[in-house]
Design a protein around this motif. Structure first.
Motif, mmCIF file in Angstrom:
data_model
loop_
_atom_site.group_PDB
_atom_site.id
_atom_site.type_symbol
_atom_site.label_atom_id
_atom_site.label_comp_id
_atom_site.label_asym_id
_atom_site.label_seq_id
_atom_site.Cartn_x
_atom_site.Cartn_y
_atom_site.Cartn_z
ATOM 1 N N LEU A 159 -0.337 9.505 7.699
ATOM 2 C CA LEU A 159 -1.409 8.666 7.179
ATOM 3 C C LEU A 159 -1.436 7.378 7.896
ATOM 4 O O LEU A 159 -2.215 6.669 7.604
ATOM 5 C CB LEU A 159 -1.328 8.467 5.778
ATOM 6 C CG LEU A 159 -2.379 8.486 4.789
ATOM 7 C CD1 LEU A 159 -3.583 9.355 4.973
ATOM 8 C CD2 LEU A 159 -1.884 8.330 3.318
ATOM 9 N N MET B 19 -4.011 14.464 -1.983
ATOM 10 C CA MET B 19 -4.773 13.714 -2.775
ATOM 11 C C MET B 19 -6.406 14.135 -2.337
ATOM 12 O O MET B 19 -6.384 14.998 -1.755
ATOM 13 C CB MET B 19 -4.950 12.472 -2.075
ATOM 14 C CG MET B 19 -3.526 11.673 -2.298
ATOM 15 S SD MET B 19 -3.839 9.995 -1.468
ATOM 16 C CE MET B 19 -2.138 9.053 -1.535
ATOM 17 N N SER C 127 -6.377 5.475 1.104
ATOM 18 C CA SER C 127 -4.873 5.070 1.368
ATOM 19 C C SER C 127 -4.386 4.743 2.746
ATOM 20 O O SER C 127 -3.827 3.746 3.210
ATOM 21 C CB SER C 127 -3.946 6.393 1.026
ATOM 22 O OG SER C 127 -4.192 6.626 -0.470
ATOM 23 N N ALA C 128 -5.094 5.575 3.783
ATOM 24 C CA ALA C 128 -4.981 5.215 5.180
ATOM 25 C C ALA C 128 -5.445 3.680 5.265
ATOM 26 O O ALA C 128 -4.923 2.993 6.326
ATOM 27 C CB ALA C 128 -5.619 6.291 5.977
ATOM 28 N N SER C 129 -6.758 3.499 4.958
ATOM 29 C CA SER C 129 -7.081 2.091 5.032
ATOM 30 C C SER C 129 -6.296 1.118 4.530
ATOM 31 O O SER C 129 -6.012 -0.212 4.951
ATOM 32 C CB SER C 129 -8.479 2.034 4.154
ATOM 33 O OG SER C 129 -8.917 0.582 4.142
ATOM 34 N N GLY C 130 -5.362 1.328 3.488
ATOM 35 C CA GLY C 130 -4.623 0.432 3.033
ATOM 36 C C GLY C 130 -3.197 0.082 3.967
ATOM 37 O O GLY C 130 -2.710 -0.965 3.970
ATOM 38 N N LEU C 131 -2.734 1.183 4.393
ATOM 39 C CA LEU C 131 -1.814 1.226 5.483
ATOM 40 C C LEU C 131 -2.123 0.600 6.852
ATOM 41 O O LEU C 131 -1.156 0.097 7.492
ATOM 42 C CB LEU C 131 -1.239 2.863 5.546
ATOM 43 C CG LEU C 131 -0.473 3.091 4.475
ATOM 44 C CD1 LEU C 131 -0.174 4.713 4.556
ATOM 45 C CD2 LEU C 131 0.836 2.776 4.042
ATOM 46 N N GLN C 132 -3.236 0.888 7.122
ATOM 47 C CA GLN C 132 -3.634 0.327 8.509
ATOM 48 C C GLN C 132 -4.868 -0.862 8.585
ATOM 49 O O GLN C 132 -5.761 -0.449 8.063
ATOM 50 C CB GLN C 132 -4.237 1.756 9.361
ATOM 51 C CG GLN C 132 -3.468 2.996 9.401
ATOM 52 C CD GLN C 132 -4.156 3.997 9.938
ATOM 53 O OE1 GLN C 132 -5.003 4.015 10.775
ATOM 54 N NE2 GLN C 132 -3.919 5.272 9.337
ATOM 55 N N ALA D 229 0.721 -1.213 -0.165
ATOM 56 C CA ALA D 229 -0.041 0.030 0.183
ATOM 57 C C ALA D 229 0.942 1.173 0.203
ATOM 58 O O ALA D 229 0.537 2.099 -0.812
ATOM 59 C CB ALA D 229 -0.750 -0.031 1.244
ATOM 60 N N PHE E 181 -0.898 14.031 2.065
ATOM 61 C CA PHE E 181 -0.474 14.056 0.569
ATOM 62 C C PHE E 181 -1.698 14.711 -0.034
ATOM 63 O O PHE E 181 -2.675 14.914 0.567
ATOM 64 C CB PHE E 181 -0.587 12.766 0.073
ATOM 65 C CG PHE E 181 0.704 11.712 0.475
ATOM 66 C CD1 PHE E 181 1.895 12.076 -0.050
ATOM 67 C CD2 PHE E 181 0.475 10.616 1.258
ATOM 68 C CE1 PHE E 181 3.194 11.364 0.421
ATOM 69 C CE2 PHE E 181 1.702 9.858 1.660
ATOM 70 C CZ PHE E 181 2.735 10.302 1.224
ATOM 71 N N THR F 135 2.418 -0.524 16.845
ATOM 72 C CA THR F 135 1.118 -0.569 15.880
ATOM 73 C C THR F 135 -0.186 -0.384 16.438
ATOM 74 O O THR F 135 -1.325 0.120 16.078
ATOM 75 C CB THR F 135 0.936 -2.014 15.239
ATOM 76 O OG1 THR F 135 1.121 -2.820 16.333
ATOM 77 C CG2 THR F 135 2.073 -2.502 14.337
ATOM 78 N N SER G 34 -9.557 9.661 -1.528
ATOM 79 C CA SER G 34 -8.453 8.887 -1.495
ATOM 80 C C SER G 34 -7.421 8.734 -0.452
ATOM 81 O O SER G 34 -6.855 7.604 -0.067
ATOM 82 C CB SER G 34 -7.459 9.405 -2.997
ATOM 83 O OG SER G 34 -8.497 9.552 -3.933
ATOM 84 N N LEU G 35 -7.579 9.834 0.424
ATOM 85 C CA LEU G 35 -6.878 9.756 1.360
ATOM 86 C C LEU G 35 -7.169 8.609 2.521
ATOM 87 O O LEU G 35 -6.457 7.933 3.145
ATOM 88 C CB LEU G 35 -6.729 11.014 2.323
ATOM 89 C CG LEU G 35 -5.739 12.088 1.857
ATOM 90 C CD1 LEU G 35 -5.991 13.443 2.613
ATOM 91 C CD2 LEU G 35 -4.274 11.710 2.258
#
Lengths: 230, 282
Positions: free
Chosen positions: A76, B86, B94-99, A7, B84, B72, B90-91
């Motif tokens: 983020l 964005m 993206s946060a959902s992908g990282l966390q 990601a 970013f 974590t 999209s932010l």
């Protein structure tokens, strides 16, 4: 490689627009020269090869990612591990794309231009460095390894610019190139180094050297990221 | 859950935190108060692994925190955090992908609730809106500890009220440790359950908000009558005007002496008296 690292790579690859813009802009400038060359009935000039332009994208990306993206990725919800792995993944992917485009362009458009007398000479980095001397596949692999190493080097140096170590390394690099070169043993070492990473005639040794150096820098980035206060 | 073991943090020659020992064990909304430069942000950054401790140890969930081993289970967000550029939607993606524990449904619901356009880019938002997006990004994370540094900065009165409701809703949905650093003391007092006061890099006070309600009060009356009454009490501030004395006390309640009045002390006044020291008007 965790899901969050992928990601992170995806996010980082979308945040290097200056790199894409630089590549496209210089590419368009060179393309216009190709169009002029093709249009002329009798062209007696040489031409800068479009095959090399992708490397610019990679270099700009390796400056933008460490200088602009680390803090934002953390804000983020990303972790330093994600940035560490994600940025290396971005460089690996761009290196593969740049090498692929370069080889395709070199062996198709550039060859056609030469064969049809549209240019008398092609000025290409990959040819000058000897990457093409073992054929297309070796040229591709050599470039992947060289560009990955180079991207990791620029990335690491940029990452260090906000602390004194980075400035010390800058001074050291300038010193090695300018001051130390008159000293014969250092000059010999420098020549040996460039021969290993750029002008190495043996494709296999060249690829291994660059990959080892690139991966070494990748490993070094972990403690560097660990030192940094945000 | 969060433990500071004699932690000192220095930036060059400046000591931001000085031998701090702190234990945050229970879930709850903690209000972290301190003057500018008191060390609030540094304290939060140490918990989140943003910076190194110069000495001592920060432990979260039994593991020592380092920048490369950032917990974590902790999410830290600064109000003016760079993001970013964005689209807001999209932010969130993206946060959902990282966390892994990011609740994107909750985040999207909050976008709608606060009338934030998901198709607007982050830089196109006003300062208050940017802060709200950042706050939503942090509250949608289901981590065990959430650290918010000046989360209501740039909010108007209505947004501040909405923010408090959002914070409480987030806590109700997922009870956990939420530490909020703010200067809007009386507003956070409405929802905070616990209080930590930091001053000059040291923890000055840690207690439940109920303790303040019970033990913090002001006695006003003639100096001659009040002075013997407050002897032995923990007086955190005094104001003398002419022959009248106002004594700010944090201790067991006493019956006011004849001619004196007793009144409760607001959290803001308590903080000012505790940190600001005595003021004397002659």
């Amino acid at each position: 490689m965790s899901k969050s690292s992928f990601a992170a790579a995806k996010i980082l690859s979308r945040q290097i627009k200056p790199a894409y813009f630089t590549g496209i802009l210089v590419g368009l400038m060179l393309l216009s020269m190709y169009i002029v060359a093709v249009s002329l009935p009798d062209n007696q000039t040489g031409l800068l090869s479009l095959a090399d332009v992708g490397a610019l994208t990679l270099i700009v990306a390796a400056i933008v990612i460490p200088s602009k993206c680390l803090r934002r990725l953390i804000n983020l919800g990303g972790k330093r591990e994600d940035f560490w792995r994600g940025s290396a993944l971005v460089y690996a992917v761009i290196s593969v794309c740049v090498a692929l485009l370069s080889v395709l362009f070199y062996y198709t458009v550039d060859d056609w231009m030469l064969a049809n007398g549209k240019v008398v000479e092609r000025l290409s980095i990959i040819e000058a460095f000897g990457f093409t001397r073992n054929g297309a596949a070796a040229a591709f692999l050599r470039q992947v390894a060289v560009w990955f190493f180079f991207a990791m080097f620029v990335h690491t140096l940029t990452l260090l610019q906000d602390c004194w170590i980075g400035w010390a390394i800058d001074v050291l690099i300038v010193a090695i190139i300018s001051v130390f070169t008159p000293i014969a043993p250092l000059r010999a070492f420098e020549a040996w180094f460039w021969r290993m990473v750029i002008f190495q005639p043996n494709a296999f040794a060249h690829i291994l050297t660059c990959l080892a150096l690139g991966l070494g820098l990748f490993a070094l980035n972990r403690p560097i990221l660990g030192w940094k206060d945000l | 859950m969060i433990e500071f073991r004699n932690v000192t943090k220095r930036y060059g020659g400046t000591t931001a935190l000085d031998s701090v020992t702190l234990n945050v064990a229970d879930e709850g909304i903690y209000c972290l108060l301190g003057r500018n430069g008191a060390g609030k942000t540094t304290l939060m950054k140490l918990i989140a692994g943003y910076v190194h401790a110069s000495s001592g140890e920060v432990v979260v969930d039994g593991s020592t925190v380092t920048p490369m081993n950032s917990p974590t289970s902790v999410q830290f967000i600064e109000s003016n955090a760079a993001q970013f550029n964005m689209k807001v939607g999209s932010l969130l993606e993206s946060a959902s992908g990282l966390q892994s524990d990011f609740d994107i449904a909750f985040a999207k619901r909050m976008l709608t609730k606060f009338r934030l356009n998901p198709n607007k880019r982050f830089k196109q938002l006003s300062f208050g809106m940017k802060t709200m997006v950042t706050t939503i990004l942090s509250l949608a994370n289901n981590s065990k500890a959430l650290l918010l540094d000046e989360p209501a900065l740039g909010f108007d009165a209505i947004m501040r009220s909405q923010f408090n409701a959002l914070l409480y809703e987030s806590y109700e949905r997922r009870p956990r440790v939420i530490i909020v650093s703010t200067h809007l003391i009386d507003e956070i007092a409405k929802i905070a359950q616990k209080l930590i006061i930091i001053n000059g890099g040291r923890i000055l006070f840690q207690a439940g908000i109920n303790d303040i309600d019970e033990k913090a009060y002001v006695l006003t009356g003639p100096s001659a009558a009040l002075k013997p009454a407050i002897e032995g009490l923990n007086v955190i501030g005094r104001e003398t005007v002419g022959g009248m004395l106002a004594a700010y006390v944090y201790d067991k309640r006493i019956a006011p002496p004849a001619g004196a009045m007793i009144d409760r002390l607001s959290l803001q006044d308590f903080f000012i008296k505790l940190v600001g020291g005595d003021v004397r008007h002659e």
